[in-house]
Enzyme design. Sequence first.
Site, PDB file in Angstrom:
ATOM      1  N   CYS A  31       0.858  -1.181   0.000  1.00 46.48           N
ATOM      2  CA  CYS A  31       0.000   0.000   0.000  1.00 46.48           C
ATOM      3  C   CYS A  31       0.895   1.233   0.000  1.00 46.48           C
ATOM      4  CB  CYS A  31      -0.953   0.009   1.200  1.00 46.48           C
ATOM      5  SG  CYS A  31      -0.146  -0.204   2.798  1.00 46.48           S
ATOM      6  N   HIS A 180       2.452  -7.156  -7.885  1.00 41.58           N
ATOM      7  CA  HIS A 180       1.251  -7.222  -8.726  1.00 41.58           C
ATOM      8  C   HIS A 180       1.264  -8.399  -9.701  1.00 41.58           C
ATOM      9  CE1 HIS A 180       0.746  -3.439  -6.850  1.00 41.58           C
ATOM     10  NE2 HIS A 180       1.322  -2.681  -7.768  1.00 41.58           N
ATOM     11  N   ASP A 247      -2.814  -2.509  -2.674  1.00 37.84           N
ATOM     12  CA  ASP A 247      -2.377  -1.443  -3.581  1.00 37.84           C
ATOM     13  C   ASP A 247      -3.113  -0.126  -3.321  1.00 37.84           C
ATOM     14  OD1 ASP A 247      -0.677  -0.481  -5.580  1.00 37.84           O
ATOM     15  OD2 ASP A 247      -2.105  -0.888  -7.183  1.00 37.84           O
ATOM     16  N   ASN A 252      -2.794   5.811 -10.551  1.00 35.24           N
ATOM     17  CA  ASN A 252      -2.428   5.528 -11.944  1.00 35.24           C
ATOM     18  C   ASN A 252      -3.273   4.428 -12.575  1.00 35.24           C
ATOM     19  OD1 ASN A 252      -0.370   7.429 -12.506  1.00 35.24           O
ATOM     20  ND2 ASN A 252       1.094   6.225 -11.323  1.00 35.24           N
TER      21      ASN A 252
END
Length: 292
Positions: A31, A180, A247, A252
């Site tokens: 995060c 990710h 996240d 973005n």
Amino acid sequence: MTNTLKASAGPLEHPRLPTLSLPAGSCDAHCHIFGPFDRYPLPADRSFTPPLAPESALRQWHEAFGFARSVIVQSQGHGYDHRPLLDALSAGAGRYKGVALVRPTDPDEVIAAYDEAGVCGARFHFLAHLGGRPNLDSIRAVAARVKPFGWHLAIHVAGDNIVEYETFIASLDANVVIDHMARPDVATGPDGAEMTALRRLMDTGRVWVKLSGADRLSKVGAPFHDALPIARSIAAHAPERVLWGSDWPHVNLHGPMPDDGDLVDLIADIVPDEERRQLMLVDNPAKFFGFE
């Protein structure tokens, strides 16, 4: 010049509470925080403009959802100004670990101060919109600088980058975490070249993977089920070396802002049994990041 930068929207103000109950000691392993901007102005050379998302807001939603620990990753939004991260680590009193952006020219005392504050890793972007293709020699130099502290290296790649840089990543003399899920094209599926390369890296025993960013992988949107084959294949391949991250606050993005309730509930679809969820959410992050 900075007024032409892409501005990221903030997270949903009222995400729904997930139906999944998290095990005690659960960790959000990825995060970010941004601001308060009156205390930490954004740098002029940032690559995007983040939303206001301070540590107090992060803590509020973590407590509501049942996360006891988290790993705050320094973002290009604040660049190399690590004051927000360092202050958060201090305020967290053990509930946070940090991942920094480190340059080969950073003084020894700066890296030592990061370590003392609770930073345990250095992150490197391989994405064009976050600084372009990496200088591999610089990464090796930083890896050597942080090795005495036992830090891990966080690698942010996308598409076929994991294939292109597989040999380089395998050569790094440190534990590595891939952010990710390596951001593959979900259309390639779990048996495509990207996931095959990722599994080979995991088989080295030194490469871990964050099962974060399902919303970034998805092409159909919430509840992001088209990302499940990728995530499940990674979790099943090496359950002892997977982590989960939200996240938050989701900067973005190219699609709609995800609901964190959807992302947390997706955990049960990725890892159906409680024993493996305990590994992913509690035991693995405690081991990898060094939580007490």
